[in-house]
Design an enzyme around this catalytic site. Sequence first.
Site, PDB file in Angstrom:
ATOM      1  NE  ARG A  14      -3.590  -0.797   2.283  1.00 27.37           N
ATOM      2  CZ  ARG A  14      -4.540  -1.206   3.102  1.00 27.37           C
ATOM      3  NH1 ARG A  14      -5.128  -0.346   3.907  1.00 27.37           N
ATOM      4  NH2 ARG A  14      -4.908  -2.472   3.119  1.00 27.37           N
ATOM      5  CB  SER A 102      -8.459  -1.287   2.395  1.00 27.79           C
ATOM      6  OG  SER A 102      -9.403  -1.636   3.374  1.00 27.79           O
ATOM      7  CG  HIS A 103      -9.026   1.796   5.890  1.00 28.93           C
ATOM      8  ND1 HIS A 103      -8.416   0.561   5.891  1.00 28.93           N
ATOM      9  CD2 HIS A 103      -8.231   2.615   6.628  1.00 28.93           C
ATOM     10  CE1 HIS A 103      -7.306   0.635   6.623  1.00 28.93           C
ATOM     11  NE2 HIS A 103      -7.174   1.861   7.069  1.00 28.93           N
ATOM     12  CE  LYS A 112      -6.951  -5.409   1.583  1.00 25.80           C
ATOM     13  NZ  LYS A 112      -8.304  -5.427   2.202  1.00 25.80           N
ATOM     14  CG  ASP A 247     -13.594  -1.767   3.962  1.00 26.21           C
ATOM     15  OD1 ASP A 247     -14.371  -2.425   3.255  1.00 26.21           O
ATOM     16  OD2 ASP A 247     -12.500  -2.221   4.360  1.00 26.21           O
ATOM     17  CG  ASP A 249     -11.204  -3.626   0.453  1.00 29.01           C
ATOM     18  OD1 ASP A 249     -11.654  -3.011   1.441  1.00 29.01           O
ATOM     19  OD2 ASP A 249     -10.333  -4.499   0.563  1.00 29.01           O
ATOM     20  CG  ASP A 251     -12.021  -6.290   3.138  1.00 25.50           C
ATOM     21  OD1 ASP A 251     -12.327  -5.108   3.426  1.00 25.50           O
ATOM     22  OD2 ASP A 251     -10.845  -6.708   3.209  1.00 25.50           O
ATOM     23  NE  ARG A 252     -12.002  -2.542   7.450  1.00 21.94           N
ATOM     24  CZ  ARG A 252     -11.785  -1.414   8.138  1.00 21.94           C
ATOM     25  NH1 ARG A 252     -11.883  -1.406   9.455  1.00 21.94           N
ATOM     26  NH2 ARG A 252     -11.489  -0.292   7.503  1.00 21.94           N
ATOM     27  CG  HIS A 334     -10.916  -7.394   8.664  1.00 22.62           C
ATOM     28  ND1 HIS A 334     -10.999  -7.401   7.290  1.00 22.62           N
ATOM     29  CD2 HIS A 334     -10.136  -6.344   8.990  1.00 22.62           C
ATOM     30  CE1 HIS A 334     -10.297  -6.396   6.799  1.00 22.62           C
ATOM     31  NE2 HIS A 334      -9.764  -5.741   7.806  1.00 22.62           N
TER      32      HIS A 334
END
Length: 454
Positions: A14, A102-103, A112, A247, A249, A251-252, A334
């Site tokens: 990142r 992500s966030h 990832k 978020d 992407d 995933d959360r 998560h």
Amino acid sequence: MSVLDQIVKAYDIRGTVPDQLDADVAHALGVGFASFIRSNSKAERIVIARDMRPSGPAFVEAFSRGILNQGIDVIDLGLGSTDLMYYASGVLDAPGAMFTASHNPAGYNGIKLCVAGARPVGVDTGLLDVKRVAEEVLEGGGPKPAASAGSQSERNVLSDFAEHVLTFVDLADIGTMRVVADTANGMGGLVVPAVMERIPSVELEVMYGELDGTFPNHPPDPLQPANQRDLRARVKSGGFDIGLAFDGDADRVFVVDELGVGLSGSTTTALLAVAALRAAPGATILHNLICSKSVPEVVTEHGGVPVRTKVGHSYIKQIMANTGAVFGGEHSAHYYFARNFNADSGLIASLMVMAEVGRSGGPLSGVRAPLDRYAASGEINTQVDDASAVIEQISAAHSDYDQDRLDGLTVNCGDWWFNLRPSNTEPLLRLNLEAPDQNTCADRVAELLTMITS
């Protein structure tokens, strides 16, 4: 520090665009990932997805070129959430790469990585090998091209992914429900409607559903209460049964009850653990060491076996594989599911929470009430010159209490506890503390912060 030293983190890659991460770096990382895959498996193809950040298409092209150069095929999934990429990696039994930050704010992007079956790639499981080869490529070296280049194809797995998510609940349990989701201009705007439209009894409203990696409405980080403000207000004004904050992407997910009050990641973990144990009595449930102590209490009360872990998806996924755990949760929202290749998914968690509310016959505020048992500080970051020295001083000052070093320093002081962890990437100490009530929590936090800053 080299640019790769700056952007290769413990669990992913990142950095800021374009000063840290650009097309040349993405290409080098593609060569590095292909080299790692070639050296450690017989995989002949890699799946790649991306979020909606403007730099994504160019980075995917450059990364794919590096993979194809090494003779490995690329399956381009196009736009998708991180859990969609994990699903593709699992069902196709192929390594994967997800281009997302992500966030993080709009100026960032990242990657990832996983091996076949959505198994994580972190610094202890191959990410340093990827970095080493990428450094060689950036310096003009690296592995030679394969005798025959790989081929590239496109595949849309959104519909299959949505059907997979639905298998985690009995739709009859959900019943009639009004749901509002704030997708923060992130990938939830694509995947959330694709799932919810398959449930006729659910009425869905999406806030900020346009895919826009400049995030014109608010940052895609629902861990920060300010970024849940619009959702909480809309839940109340619209009379919704539940609010969902995803978020970037997707995933959360953070959950908001019908009163506009957010559930902590720990409370949602406990709620999901109850659901998981109903389906698998006596099963093992993982929780990271920052989660409230209410989580292992609830797991034990419902006949499960709680197992405490370090923070981070690569650790949790490995322990899930080792222990056969059916579910794992983190304070950061998560949530991991064994039937989802041990990977995390905001959508699966959302549906399971909705099903629990539907089963209860009452509101979410009532479902959560017995799970909210203690007052928590949330994560408090303090900049320090020498994190290790401060941790040792705090440890010595609390030598009369039980301590462990599973991840940083955890001290159990009877009716309250705290964890102090150094950041992997910044000169910061992260404090998390829990106490019986808010006043005690505030007093203990003040005492510790005084010690840390002195």
